[in-house]
Design a protein around this motif. Sequence first.
Motif, PDB file in Angstrom:
ATOM      1  N   MET A 140      27.025 -81.635   8.262  1.00  0.00           N
ATOM      2  CA  MET A 140      27.587 -80.257   8.374  1.00  0.00           C
ATOM      3  C   MET A 140      28.939 -80.091   7.684  1.00  0.00           C
ATOM      4  O   MET A 140      28.852 -78.693   6.988  1.00  0.00           O
ATOM      5  CB  MET A 140      26.725 -79.447   9.528  1.00  0.00           C
ATOM      6  CG  MET A 140      26.055 -79.812  10.184  1.00  0.00           C
ATOM      7  SD  MET A 140      25.304 -79.361  11.842  1.00  0.00           S
ATOM      8  CE  MET A 140      24.492 -77.403  11.144  1.00  0.00           C
ATOM      9  N   ILE A 141      30.123 -81.208   7.837  1.00  0.00           N
ATOM     10  CA  ILE A 141      31.242 -80.119   7.857  1.00  0.00           C
ATOM     11  C   ILE A 141      31.938 -80.811   6.757  1.00  0.00           C
ATOM     12  O   ILE A 141      33.126 -81.058   7.222  1.00  0.00           O
ATOM     13  CB  ILE A 141      32.271 -80.084   8.910  1.00  0.00           C
ATOM     14  CG1 ILE A 141      31.770 -81.868   9.823  1.00  0.00           C
ATOM     15  CG2 ILE A 141      31.347 -79.105  10.201  1.00  0.00           C
ATOM     16  CD1 ILE A 141      33.257 -81.578  11.208  1.00  0.00           C
ATOM     17  N   CYS A 142      30.921 -82.063   6.465  1.00  0.00           N
ATOM     18  CA  CYS A 142      31.521 -83.013   4.924  1.00  0.00           C
ATOM     19  C   CYS A 142      32.938 -83.898   5.061  1.00  0.00           C
ATOM     20  O   CYS A 142      33.305 -83.368   4.655  1.00  0.00           O
ATOM     21  CB  CYS A 142      31.632 -82.019   3.885  1.00  0.00           C
ATOM     22  SG  CYS A 142      30.050 -81.383   3.535  1.00  0.00           S
ATOM     23  N   SER A 197      37.647 -73.695  10.923  1.00  0.00           N
ATOM     24  CA  SER A 197      36.530 -72.642  10.216  1.00  0.00           C
ATOM     25  C   SER A 197      35.141 -73.505  10.371  1.00  0.00           C
ATOM     26  O   SER A 197      34.627 -72.708  10.828  1.00  0.00           O
ATOM     27  CB  SER A 197      37.205 -72.064   9.792  1.00  0.00           C
ATOM     28  OG  SER A 197      36.286 -70.828   8.696  1.00  0.00           O
ATOM     29  N   GLN A 198      34.892 -73.950   9.769  1.00  0.00           N
ATOM     30  CA  GLN A 198      33.734 -74.464   9.180  1.00  0.00           C
ATOM     31  C   GLN A 198      32.820 -75.421  10.311  1.00  0.00           C
ATOM     32  O   GLN A 198      31.949 -75.110  11.293  1.00  0.00           O
ATOM     33  CB  GLN A 198      33.697 -75.603   8.241  1.00  0.00           C
ATOM     34  CG  GLN A 198      33.264 -75.361   7.204  1.00  0.00           C
ATOM     35  CD  GLN A 198      33.802 -77.047   5.923  1.00  0.00           C
ATOM     36  OE1 GLN A 198      34.759 -77.490   6.217  1.00  0.00           O
ATOM     37  NE2 GLN A 198      32.426 -76.699   5.697  1.00  0.00           N
ATOM     38  N   LEU A 199      34.103 -75.466  11.595  1.00  0.00           N
ATOM     39  CA  LEU A 199      33.572 -76.495  12.951  1.00  0.00           C
ATOM     40  C   LEU A 199      33.273 -75.240  13.427  1.00  0.00           C
ATOM     41  O   LEU A 199      31.628 -75.348  14.600  1.00  0.00           O
ATOM     42  CB  LEU A 199      35.094 -77.612  13.635  1.00  0.00           C
ATOM     43  CG  LEU A 199      34.898 -78.646  13.637  1.00  0.00           C
ATOM     44  CD1 LEU A 199      36.087 -79.219  13.709  1.00  0.00           C
ATOM     45  CD2 LEU A 199      33.434 -79.584  14.402  1.00  0.00           C
ATOM     46  N   SER A 200      33.806 -74.177  13.495  1.00  0.00           N
ATOM     47  CA  SER A 200      33.927 -72.814  14.813  1.00  0.00           C
ATOM     48  C   SER A 200      32.380 -72.623  14.372  1.00  0.00           C
ATOM     49  O   SER A 200      31.659 -72.071  14.833  1.00  0.00           O
ATOM     50  CB  SER A 200      34.339 -71.947  13.613  1.00  0.00           C
ATOM     51  OG  SER A 200      34.775 -70.555  14.643  1.00  0.00           O
ATOM     52  N   LYS A 201      32.340 -72.222  13.201  1.00  0.00           N
ATOM     53  CA  LYS A 201      30.837 -72.576  12.594  1.00  0.00           C
ATOM     54  C   LYS A 201      29.759 -72.905  12.981  1.00  0.00           C
ATOM     55  O   LYS A 201      28.560 -72.364  13.599  1.00  0.00           O
ATOM     56  CB  LYS A 201      31.138 -71.585  11.007  1.00  0.00           C
ATOM     57  CG  LYS A 201      31.625 -70.379  10.867  1.00  0.00           C
ATOM     58  CD  LYS A 201      31.596 -70.158   9.163  1.00  0.00           C
ATOM     59  CE  LYS A 201      32.880 -69.762   8.894  1.00  0.00           C
ATOM     60  NZ  LYS A 201      32.759 -69.243   7.223  1.00  0.00           N
ATOM     61  N   VAL A 202      29.807 -73.723  13.089  1.00  0.00           N
ATOM     62  CA  VAL A 202      28.767 -74.704  13.360  1.00  0.00           C
ATOM     63  C   VAL A 202      28.595 -74.918  14.677  1.00  0.00           C
ATOM     64  O   VAL A 202      27.529 -75.249  15.018  1.00  0.00           O
ATOM     65  CB  VAL A 202      28.776 -76.474  12.942  1.00  0.00           C
ATOM     66  CG1 VAL A 202      28.180 -77.564  13.387  1.00  0.00           C
ATOM     67  CG2 VAL A 202      29.032 -76.471  11.237  1.00  0.00           C
ATOM     68  N   THR A 258      42.171 -77.396   8.143  1.00  0.00           N
ATOM     69  CA  THR A 258      40.402 -75.972   6.920  1.00  0.00           C
ATOM     70  C   THR A 258      39.414 -76.484   7.391  1.00  0.00           C
ATOM     71  O   THR A 258      38.410 -76.366   6.471  1.00  0.00           O
ATOM     72  CB  THR A 258      41.200 -77.233   5.677  1.00  0.00           C
ATOM     73  OG1 THR A 258      40.984 -79.245   5.512  1.00  0.00           O
ATOM     74  CG2 THR A 258      42.487 -77.537   5.088  1.00  0.00           C
ATOM     75  N   LEU A 259      39.044 -77.646   8.484  1.00  0.00           N
ATOM     76  CA  LEU A 259      37.952 -77.887   8.778  1.00  0.00           C
ATOM     77  C   LEU A 259      37.925 -76.863  10.277  1.00  0.00           C
ATOM     78  O   LEU A 259      36.348 -77.373  10.598  1.00  0.00           O
ATOM     79  CB  LEU A 259      37.781 -79.623   9.264  1.00  0.00           C
ATOM     80  CG  LEU A 259      38.084 -80.410   7.757  1.00  0.00           C
ATOM     81  CD1 LEU A 259      38.482 -81.673   8.823  1.00  0.00           C
ATOM     82  CD2 LEU A 259      37.095 -80.207   7.732  1.00  0.00           C
TER      83      LEU A 259
END
Length: 195
Positions: free
Chosen positions: A27-29, A51-56, A48-49
């Motif tokens: 999910m976060i590549c 924000s993506q972790l926060s969303k997921v 850089t990850l």
Amino acid sequence: MNAEKTGNLIRSLRIKKGLTQKELAQMICVTDKAVCKWENGHGCPNITLISQLSKVLEVDIQSILQGFLFKNQKIGENMNHLKFYKCPTCGNLVTSIKSVELSCCGNKLSSVSAQTNSDSKYQPVIQEFDGQYSVRFNHPMTKNDYISQVIAVRYDQIMTVNLYAESEAIITLPQVRGLRLFVVTNKGELISVVI
């Protein structure tokens, strides 16, 4: 960022969402080995990850960085302590019942005070009907000068009504005690209305 705390939080949130390390990694590549490394406290996610972790994981960025979830404390607040915050860039108006740190468009917001304006165009004419108030402003509502919002505040709720240029400045509100009114102009002024 504490690698152990952040890793424990990532693990608990991943498990709570029913995800495997591999599913989260996809999910976060990143690789599932990277997720395993974080969860064991042997490293932290790249900035850089976050924000993506926060969303997921459906948590705020600050919680991931701190390594724990913040719990809100219930405090006996009410709308009498309402504060307004305005973004200088987009004009967005935000409210809170206690002092908080807010940002919008990259700007840290400061609380703004409502002005008192005795101009007759901001003084409402209120009529009662069927358990409701009809609130009319004698404002010209031109393209260059109009009321964009009326905010009605009661001890336990806030109601916002949008108005538009070249329309009638009239709204309907429930007939309740202790109502306070504010108007927001198209120029961004916040005005306290005397009723």
